[in-house]
Design a protein around this motif. Structure first.
Motif, PDB file in Angstrom:
ATOM      1  N   LEU A 178      63.986   5.102  15.000  1.00  0.00           N
ATOM      2  CA  LEU A 178      65.015   4.207  14.474  1.00  0.00           C
ATOM      3  C   LEU A 178      65.794   3.550  15.600  1.00  0.00           C
ATOM      4  O   LEU A 178      66.067   2.337  15.570  1.00  0.00           O
ATOM      5  CB  LEU A 178      65.974   4.978  13.562  1.00  0.00           C
ATOM      6  CG  LEU A 178      65.447   5.385  12.188  1.00  0.00           C
ATOM      7  CD1 LEU A 178      66.410   6.352  11.525  1.00  0.00           C
ATOM      8  CD2 LEU A 178      65.223   4.157  11.305  1.00  0.00           C
ATOM      9  N   ALA A 179      66.149   4.335  16.605  1.00  0.00           N
ATOM     10  CA  ALA A 179      66.895   3.776  17.738  1.00  0.00           C
ATOM     11  C   ALA A 179      66.053   2.753  18.484  1.00  0.00           C
ATOM     12  O   ALA A 179      66.562   1.698  18.913  1.00  0.00           O
ATOM     13  CB  ALA A 179      67.330   4.903  18.676  1.00  0.00           C
ATOM     14  N   ASN A 180      64.770   3.030  18.637  1.00  0.00           N
ATOM     15  CA  ASN A 180      63.897   2.119  19.382  1.00  0.00           C
ATOM     16  C   ASN A 180      63.715   0.772  18.687  1.00  0.00           C
ATOM     17  O   ASN A 180      63.491  -0.250  19.350  1.00  0.00           O
ATOM     18  CB  ASN A 180      62.526   2.773  19.599  1.00  0.00           C
ATOM     19  CG  ASN A 180      62.585   3.921  20.597  1.00  0.00           C
ATOM     20  OD1 ASN A 180      63.528   4.030  21.387  1.00  0.00           O
ATOM     21  ND2 ASN A 180      61.581   4.786  20.566  1.00  0.00           N
ATOM     22  N   VAL A 181      63.807   0.762  17.362  1.00  0.00           N
ATOM     23  CA  VAL A 181      63.671  -0.507  16.642  1.00  0.00           C
ATOM     24  C   VAL A 181      65.028  -1.061  16.232  1.00  0.00           C
ATOM     25  O   VAL A 181      65.106  -2.095  15.553  1.00  0.00           O
ATOM     26  CB  VAL A 181      62.754  -0.359  15.404  1.00  0.00           C
ATOM     27  CG1 VAL A 181      61.352   0.075  15.824  1.00  0.00           C
ATOM     28  CG2 VAL A 181      63.356   0.593  14.385  1.00  0.00           C
ATOM     29  N   GLY A 182      66.090  -0.378  16.625  1.00  0.00           N
ATOM     30  CA  GLY A 182      67.447  -0.873  16.374  1.00  0.00           C
ATOM     31  C   GLY A 182      67.845  -0.896  14.910  1.00  0.00           C
ATOM     32  O   GLY A 182      68.539  -1.815  14.468  1.00  0.00           O
ATOM     33  N   MET A 183      67.446   0.141  14.148  1.00  0.00           N
ATOM     34  CA  MET A 183      67.758   0.171  12.718  1.00  0.00           C
ATOM     35  C   MET A 183      68.397   1.499  12.344  1.00  0.00           C
ATOM     36  O   MET A 183      68.252   2.501  13.040  1.00  0.00           O
ATOM     37  CB  MET A 183      66.493  -0.080  11.883  1.00  0.00           C
ATOM     38  CG  MET A 183      65.826  -1.417  12.201  1.00  0.00           C
ATOM     39  SD  MET A 183      64.339  -1.738  11.225  1.00  0.00           S
ATOM     40  CE  MET A 183      65.077  -2.265   9.673  1.00  0.00           C
ATOM     41  N   LEU A 196      59.945   0.794   7.759  1.00  0.00           N
ATOM     42  CA  LEU A 196      58.536   1.123   7.979  1.00  0.00           C
ATOM     43  C   LEU A 196      57.776  -0.044   8.592  1.00  0.00           C
ATOM     44  O   LEU A 196      56.894   0.148   9.451  1.00  0.00           O
ATOM     45  CB  LEU A 196      57.890   1.560   6.664  1.00  0.00           C
ATOM     46  CG  LEU A 196      58.433   2.846   6.017  1.00  0.00           C
ATOM     47  CD1 LEU A 196      57.622   3.180   4.766  1.00  0.00           C
ATOM     48  CD2 LEU A 196      58.414   4.007   6.982  1.00  0.00           C
ATOM     49  N   MET A 197      58.104  -1.250   8.176  1.00  0.00           N
ATOM     50  CA  MET A 197      57.461  -2.425   8.779  1.00  0.00           C
ATOM     51  C   MET A 197      57.799  -2.526  10.264  1.00  0.00           C
ATOM     52  O   MET A 197      56.943  -2.851  11.091  1.00  0.00           O
ATOM     53  CB  MET A 197      57.907  -3.689   8.050  1.00  0.00           C
ATOM     54  CG  MET A 197      57.266  -3.883   6.690  1.00  0.00           C
ATOM     55  SD  MET A 197      55.459  -4.087   6.749  1.00  0.00           S
ATOM     56  CE  MET A 197      55.321  -5.650   7.638  1.00  0.00           C
ATOM     57  N   ALA A 198      59.042  -2.236  10.604  1.00  0.00           N
ATOM     58  CA  ALA A 198      59.440  -2.257  12.018  1.00  0.00           C
ATOM     59  C   ALA A 198      58.684  -1.182  12.800  1.00  0.00           C
ATOM     60  O   ALA A 198      58.263  -1.412  13.940  1.00  0.00           O
ATOM     61  CB  ALA A 198      60.951  -2.054  12.141  1.00  0.00           C
ATOM     62  N   PHE A 199      58.513  -0.025  12.202  1.00  0.00           N
ATOM     63  CA  PHE A 199      57.738   1.027  12.864  1.00  0.00           C
ATOM     64  C   PHE A 199      56.310   0.568  13.128  1.00  0.00           C
ATOM     65  O   PHE A 199      55.732   0.867  14.177  1.00  0.00           O
ATOM     66  CB  PHE A 199      57.699   2.285  11.984  1.00  0.00           C
ATOM     67  CG  PHE A 199      58.975   3.087  11.954  1.00  0.00           C
ATOM     68  CD1 PHE A 199      60.063   2.750  12.753  1.00  0.00           C
ATOM     69  CD2 PHE A 199      59.082   4.204  11.130  1.00  0.00           C
ATOM     70  CE1 PHE A 199      61.243   3.499  12.717  1.00  0.00           C
ATOM     71  CE2 PHE A 199      60.242   4.956  11.102  1.00  0.00           C
ATOM     72  CZ  PHE A 199      61.332   4.600  11.894  1.00  0.00           C
ATOM     73  N   LYS A 200      55.758  -0.155  12.175  1.00  0.00           N
ATOM     74  CA  LYS A 200      54.379  -0.604  12.315  1.00  0.00           C
ATOM     75  C   LYS A 200      54.227  -1.695  13.369  1.00  0.00           C
ATOM     76  O   LYS A 200      53.262  -1.702  14.151  1.00  0.00           O
ATOM     77  CB  LYS A 200      53.872  -1.125  10.959  1.00  0.00           C
ATOM     78  CG  LYS A 200      52.455  -1.703  11.013  1.00  0.00           C
ATOM     79  CD  LYS A 200      52.088  -2.379   9.707  1.00  0.00           C
ATOM     80  CE  LYS A 200      50.703  -3.028   9.835  1.00  0.00           C
ATOM     81  NZ  LYS A 200      50.342  -3.818   8.646  1.00  0.00           N
ATOM     82  N   GLU A 201      55.155  -2.617  13.404  1.00  0.00           N
ATOM     83  CA  GLU A 201      55.005  -3.818  14.223  1.00  0.00           C
ATOM     84  C   GLU A 201      55.553  -3.676  15.637  1.00  0.00           C
ATOM     85  O   GLU A 201      55.270  -4.511  16.495  1.00  0.00           O
ATOM     86  CB  GLU A 201      55.695  -4.988  13.514  1.00  0.00           C
ATOM     87  CG  GLU A 201      55.033  -5.354  12.184  1.00  0.00           C
ATOM     88  CD  GLU A 201      55.823  -6.374  11.392  1.00  0.00           C
ATOM     89  OE1 GLU A 201      57.000  -6.620  11.753  1.00  0.00           O
ATOM     90  OE2 GLU A 201      55.275  -6.923  10.409  1.00  0.00           O
ATOM     91  N   GLN A 202      56.349  -2.646  15.888  1.00  0.00           N
ATOM     92  CA  GLN A 202      56.922  -2.468  17.217  1.00  0.00           C
ATOM     93  C   GLN A 202      56.437  -1.132  17.797  1.00  0.00           C
ATOM     94  O   GLN A 202      55.898  -0.287  17.086  1.00  0.00           O
ATOM     95  CB  GLN A 202      58.453  -2.485  17.141  1.00  0.00           C
ATOM     96  CG  GLN A 202      59.015  -3.752  16.503  1.00  0.00           C
ATOM     97  CD  GLN A 202      60.536  -3.736  16.402  1.00  0.00           C
ATOM     98  OE1 GLN A 202      61.222  -3.289  17.318  1.00  0.00           O
ATOM     99  NE2 GLN A 202      61.054  -4.223  15.287  1.00  0.00           N
TER     100      GLN A 202
END
Length: 549
Positions: A178-183, A196-202
């Motif tokens: 979560l911290a790595n994708v800023g959410m 989950l989309m952020a986890f997938k794309e980043q």
């Protein structure tokens, strides 16, 4: 001495003597020990356990026999043959004085109690009970759960209130990701999808490989690991475990909800997650050990969110990675629905039943009743207290000392401290066989140990914050139902067919192999043909008998 003086003297003597309901048993007052002045022996059928060496020489057996004045003549049933032994014993009609540890279900008690096999206990409870009244007062739901449809009580339960276990349909998300994708931790189904989309794309796990992340995973083994449990509740009530799967109760009316529009919308949401590549089809087939390998293996976890009762299901508690996973709270669905299944029953019925043919009904009852006393519960479940440990050895528990914190936090008083672990072969206690009373206050009153309480504290705190506020009221739940043997047999057959079909079709709909709209009418019709409405009818009948006004 004149006649009148003699009569008065005899009356005083008689009133001073403790009496049983029959006027022949000489027993102590309620809650007092020893139970009998002259030792007696009761025949006991006990369900064995691989955690106890020998019940007849067990330290707790010796201590409780000395305390009560009641010795036990044991007949031990092999732990893997409990049902067979119990059924044969009941069929013979030749019951021992007491049967302990089998957890005789309410259906069996309700069937054979009125036939005169098991001793009715309500009168004994009122006249001679002491500690069972403390159970009923501290846990009000228990009396109703152990009362048969005829209004009688035929067996005494074990009560073990595990607060964090009441809310076991949970999900856990990696805070580093979560911290790595800023959410932030998601609160709604849409926010969950976006995370989950952020986890997938980043490169959410930060290992330099943007393609090795699995945003979400579920499994088929372990503690509530199913993809259609936690994630179904924002759309429809979904109590995955136990007899109430696919059913709910509102204002005393039981309905099935697997054919509801809410259930279909839940399936639609899961299909959306799958089509977006946020979890794989292996979530319908893989064991939890496979998830654990992906969480613990390599330089960084490759799974961001796991459906499971606790992080110990999918990560090594001896390591550090489990601590990175925080609870996903009950998610709010598109309609504003935000709820959590809640299973507060926490009793094992029929842990002590008494034969109607026993020569010592009052003493046998008081023996069972005494097992609920706090120190007795600690000795039977945990073992030898510190002050009685042999020289050079440490006991298995002690009372809390002033200033020691409670596991449950400041709102709970510290009561006792654990000094040993549970789960190995020993001969100091009964390893949770038989009646005991472990209320929330008792369990959360365990002294907080910094060296051993990490997981427990996490589960308690996450439950308190993320799940308990969204639980249904206890009056809106389906409590355990005492089915007759015929009803139980019918429901077992119906449930097997229905569960298998729903599991198959859930995978088909979610994975896109069946069209959710085109195939829905056939799904509903098939469930009807499999007897789901018959199950509703049976549940409603039994519910009305047990809990109706």
């Amino acid at each position: 001495m004149n006649k009148r003086t003699l009569v008065l003297t005899l009356l005083v003597i008689v009133l001073a003597l403790p009496l049983s309901a029959s006027g022949q048993e000489m027993v102590s007052a309620p809650g007092e020990f020893p139970i009998v002045e002259e030792p007696i022996t009761l025949n006991i059928l006990m369900l064995g356990t691989p955690l106890v060496e020998d019940f007849s020489t067990n330290t707790f057996t010796d201590w409780y026999s000395e305390r009560t004045g009641i010795n036990l003549d044991f007949d031990i049933a092999p732990p893997n043959e409990g049902t067979e032994v119990l059924n044969l014993t009941i069929a013979s009609g030749d019951l021992p004085d007491i049967i302990v540890g089998f957890g005789v279900d309410q259906s069996t008690l309700a069937l054979f109690g009125p036939q005169g096999l098991f001793l009715p206990l309500s009168g004994l409870i009122e006249e001679h009970g002491h500690y069972i009244h403390e159970v009923f007062a501290g846990s009000p739901q228990v009396r109703r759960l152990v009362t048969a449809p005829d209004g009688e009580i035929y067996g005494l339960p074990q009560v073990n209130e595990c607060y964090q276990c009441f809310y076991s349909q949970r999900a856990w998300i990696n805070s580093d990701w979560l911290a790595n994708v800023g959410m932030d931790v998601p609160q709604t189904t849409e926010e969950f999808f976006d995370v989950l989309m952020a986890f997938k794309e980043q490169d959410a796990n930060g290992n330099g490989d943007p393609n090795d992340e699995i945003p979400l995973a579920a499994a088929t083994t372990n503690w509530n690991p199913n993809i259609d449990g936690f994630l179904m509740n924002p759309f429809v009530f979904s109590e995955y475990a136990g007899q109430n799967r696919f059913f709910e109760q509102n204002d005393g009316v039981i309905t099935e909800n697997v054919t509801s529009e809410g259930y279909r919308e839940g399936l639609r949401y899961l299909n959306r997650l799958f089509e977006a590549g946020l979890f794989g089809e292996e979530s319908f087939t893989q064991p939890m050990d496979q998830v654990r390998q992906q969480v613990e293996g390599g330089d960084a976890p490759t799974i961001g969110t796991v459906i499971a009762g606790g992080p110990h299901s999918f990560a090594n508690i001896g390591g550090d990675r489990w601590q990175k996973y925080v609870a996903v709270p009950a998610l709010e669905g598109p309609s504003g629905l935000r709820q959590v299944p809640y299973s507060p029953w926490s009793i094992s019925s029929g842990q002590c039943t008494i034969s109607s043919r026993t020569e010592h009904p009052v003493a046998a009852f008081k023996w069972c009743d005494g097992l609920y006393e706090r120190e007795t519960t600690l000795r039977s479940v945990i073992g030898v207290p510190q002050w009685e440990a042999a020289e050079g050895e440490e006991g298995q528990w002690r009372w809390a000392e002033e200033g020691e914190p409670a596991l449950g936090g400041d709102e709970f008083e510290a009561i006792w401290r654990r000094l040993s672990t549970f789960g190995s072969l020993q001969n100091a206690h009964w390893a949770q066989r038989g009646p005991s009373y472990r209320s929330n206050a008792f369990r959360l009153g365990e002294v907080l140990r910094k060296d051993a309480a990490g997981l427990a504290v996490v589960l308690l705190e996450e439950t308190r914050v993320a799940y308990a506020p969204y639980a249904r009221d206890i009056e809106d739940l389906i409590p355990p139902l005492a089915l007759t043997s015929a009803q139980a047999a019918e429901v077992t057959d119906l449930r097997l067919s229905i569960n298998d079909f729903v599991a198959q079709m859930t995978a088909e709909f979610v994975l896109g192999r069946q069209d959710l709209d085109a195939g829905w009418d056939n799904f509903v019709a098939t469930l009807d043909s499999l007897g789901i409405n018959r199950m509703v009818e049976i549940y409603q009948t039994v519910y009305d008998e047990q809990y109706g006004e």
